[in-house]
Motif scaffolding. Sequence first.
Motif, PDB file in Angstrom:
ATOM      1  N   CYS A 138       0.690  -0.923   0.129  1.00  0.00           N
ATOM      2  CA  CYS A 138       0.047   0.336   0.103  1.00  0.00           C
ATOM      3  C   CYS A 138       0.692   0.928  -0.113  1.00  0.00           C
ATOM      4  N   ALA A 139       1.619   1.381   0.712  1.00  0.00           N
ATOM      5  CA  ALA A 139       2.748   2.343   0.901  1.00  0.00           C
ATOM      6  C   ALA A 139       3.599   2.260  -0.795  1.00  0.00           C
ATOM      7  N   LEU A 140       3.116   1.468  -1.482  1.00  0.00           N
ATOM      8  CA  LEU A 140       4.215   1.760  -2.687  1.00  0.00           C
ATOM      9  C   LEU A 140       3.472   2.600  -3.814  1.00  0.00           C
ATOM     10  N   ALA A 141       2.134   2.274  -3.435  1.00  0.00           N
ATOM     11  CA  ALA A 141       1.174   2.033  -4.305  1.00  0.00           C
ATOM     12  C   ALA A 141      -0.068   2.690  -4.019  1.00  0.00           C
ATOM     13  N   PRO A 142       0.215   3.317  -3.544  1.00  0.00           N
ATOM     14  CA  PRO A 142      -1.473   4.235  -2.524  1.00  0.00           C
ATOM     15  C   PRO A 142      -2.065   4.238  -3.158  1.00  0.00           C
ATOM     16  N   HIS A 143      -2.323   4.771  -4.088  1.00  0.00           N
ATOM     17  CA  HIS A 143      -3.930   4.718  -5.872  1.00  0.00           C
ATOM     18  C   HIS A 143      -3.911   3.701  -6.296  1.00  0.00           C
ATOM     19  N   THR A 144      -3.569   1.971  -5.788  1.00  0.00           N
ATOM     20  CA  THR A 144      -4.125   0.538  -6.852  1.00  0.00           C
ATOM     21  C   THR A 144      -4.634   0.328  -5.427  1.00  0.00           C
ATOM     22  N   PRO A 145      -5.846  -0.362  -5.962  1.00  0.00           N
ATOM     23  CA  PRO A 145      -6.276  -0.961  -5.497  1.00  0.00           C
ATOM     24  C   PRO A 145      -6.035  -2.514  -5.339  1.00  0.00           C
ATOM     25  N   VAL A 146      -6.100  -3.070  -3.497  1.00  0.00           N
ATOM     26  CA  VAL A 146      -4.944  -4.859  -3.130  1.00  0.00           C
ATOM     27  C   VAL A 146      -5.766  -5.271  -2.784  1.00  0.00           C
ATOM     28  N   ILE A 147      -5.810  -6.447  -3.067  1.00  0.00           N
ATOM     29  CA  ILE A 147      -6.795  -7.678  -2.661  1.00  0.00           C
ATOM     30  C   ILE A 147      -5.500  -8.287  -2.205  1.00  0.00           C
ATOM     31  N   VAL A 148      -6.769  -8.380  -0.629  1.00  0.00           N
ATOM     32  CA  VAL A 148      -5.869  -9.540  -0.276  1.00  0.00           C
ATOM     33  C   VAL A 148      -6.388 -11.373  -0.705  1.00  0.00           C
ATOM     34  N   LEU A 149      -5.638 -12.550  -0.659  1.00  0.00           N
ATOM     35  CA  LEU A 149      -6.061 -13.771  -0.539  1.00  0.00           C
ATOM     36  C   LEU A 149      -5.223 -14.484   0.510  1.00  0.00           C
TER      37      LEU A 149
END
Length: 522
Positions: A77-88
Motif C-alpha cells: 500500500c505504501a508503494l502503490a497508494p492509489h492502486t486497489p489491493v486485494i488480499v488472498l
Amino acid sequence: MNTSPTPLGVLVIEDNDGDARLIHEALRDLPATPITLHRAITLQAGLEFLGRNLPDAVLVDLNLPDSQGLDTLRKVCALAPHTPVIVLTGLNDESMAVTALREGAQDYLSKGELDARLLLRAIRYAMERKENEALLRDVQSRLVQAQRMEAVGRLAGGIAHDFNNLLTVIQGYARLLQDSQPPESDTHRDLAAIATAADRAASLTQQLLAYSRKQVMQLRVIDLGSLVQTIEPQLRHTLRDNITLTITLAPDLGQVEADPGQIEQVVSNLTANARDAMPAGGSVMIACANVTVSDDWASRHPELRSGEYVQFSVTDTGIGMPASVVQHVFDPFFTTKPFGQGTGLGLATVYGIVKQHHGHIWVYSEPGQGTTMTVVLPRVNQAITLAPEPTAPATRGSETLLLVEDDPETLTMLRISLKNLGYTVLTAQTAHAALQLMRHHENTVSLLVSDIVLPDLSGPELYEGLRGGRPDLKALFMSAYPGEAILQRGMITSGTPFISKPFTAAALAQRIRDVLGNQSTH
Ligand SMILES: Nc1ncnc2c1ncn2[C@@H]1O[C@H](COP(=O)(O)OP(=O)(O)OP(=O)(O)O)[C@@H](O)[C@H]1O
Ligand SMILES: [Mg+2]
C-alpha cells in the motif's frame, strides 16, 4: 471505463505455484475482459514491479518467503497508494482479512473459493471503490480550498473596511491643505505626494474589496465578445511588440449578466500576467465560446452548478507554473515577481470578481509550455441593454446640506470641502442633533447627507424622521461598509442614493449633484 477494450493489468504476488496457476486459469478465459497478469513470487519482486509499473489492481498473498502478515500489505500500500489491493487469504483467515481491510486493502478473497467470476468481480469493485475514493479526495480538497479563500476574503474585507475610513480622512485633508497652498510651493508638492499615496492605498483597498466580493456591481446584460473586441486596442497596448494577440469568438456567443468594468479588469489582469510570463515574446490567445456544465462535471466541482455558461480563456506560451505556484495564484499578495513589480493582487481581484458574478476560474499550466486561465460566467437569455451615455459632471452648488457623520475628523473635512464648492453646510454628529437642527432650518435644507451607521439611529431612520415635516427632502447615504453588504443587511434598498467610502470630495460633490439634479442654483 467498464467497456474499455484495453486489457486490465493485474499483479499477482503469490509464491505458491498452484494458487498462482489457479488464478491464471480462472482469468485466462474471459473473452469480454482481457487481463494481463504479472506474477511476482516474493514481496521484493512485487515491490520492484510496482516501482516501475502501475497495474490496475494487485492480488497479494500475505505470507510470502520474504514477508509475513500485515507487514506485506502495508509495504504494498505504501508503494502503490492509489492502486486497489486485494488480499488472498487462507481458508480460516477471516479475522486477518478484516484487519487487512482496515489497513487499506480493498477486498479479500479466500484461496479456497477462487473462481473466475468472483475474482473478476472483486477486481472490478476494488477498482471502482478506489476511483470513488480518489474522486472524494479531489472534491474534498477543492472544498477546503474554497473555504480557505472564503476565510481570507472575509479577513481582507474587514481590513479594507477600516482602511476605507482612514483613507477618506487622509485623502480629504491632503487635498484640502493642498488647495490652500500656492501651486508652486514645496508644501503643495509634498501634499500632492501624500494625496497620491493615499489614492494608491485606496486603489489597493478597492482590490481587496473585489477579492472579498464586496464591490458594488453595476450589472448589465452584455456580450463578452463585443467587450473583448472593444478593449482589444487596450490589450494590444498592454502586450509588447514581440507578443502576438489572437482573439477567437465563437458564433452565436451567449450573453452574460455582468459589470462590464469589472470584466474588463479581469481580461486585462489576465493579459498583463500573460505578458509578464513571456519576457522573450510569444503569443496570447483569447477565446470566447458557449459551454454547458453537465451534472457530472458539477458534481466534481462543488463550487459550480450545472447549466449554460459563456467561457473565455486567456492562453499564453510563457514560462508556465509549477503546481506549487498554481496552488497559491489566487491568494492575495502571492507573487513571484521581484519586489516592486507585482502586488500579487491581480489574480485575487480576478477571483473575487468572477465569484461575485457566480462564475468560476481554472488554471491549467505546464512549466516551460504556457498557461491557460479559463473563466466561465452563467449565460442569460435577455436582450442587450445599452449603457447610458455618461454626462459631464457638475460639482458646484449653492443649496443647504445637512451633513450627519459621527466621526468628527471626517465631518470637518467634508464640511470644509463642501463649503468650498459653494454649499451651505449644517453639521451634526448624531441623529438627534440633526433632528434638532432641522427644526430651525426646516425649509432651507435641500439634502440630507448622512452616514448609514450613527450612534443613536441609523441614517435611513433619521431620514424617515425628517421626512415627516419635509416629504420632498432628498437623501444621500455614505458608509465605509461596501454597498453590497449594506443592501444585504437591508439597511438601504437598491436605488437609494449611496456612496461608499473612501471617496474624494469631488466624487461626493458629483454624487450630490446626481441626487439634487444638475440645475444648480449657483
Ligand atoms: N500567465 C501566467 N504565467 C505564469 N505565471 C503566472 C501567470 N499568471 C499568474 N502567474 C503567477 O501567479 C502569481 C500571482 O499573479 P497575480 O496576477 O495575482 O500577481 P502579480 O502578477 O505577481 O502582481 P500584480 O498582478 O498585482 O501586478 C504571479 O506572480 C506569477 O507567479
Ligand atoms: Mg498580475
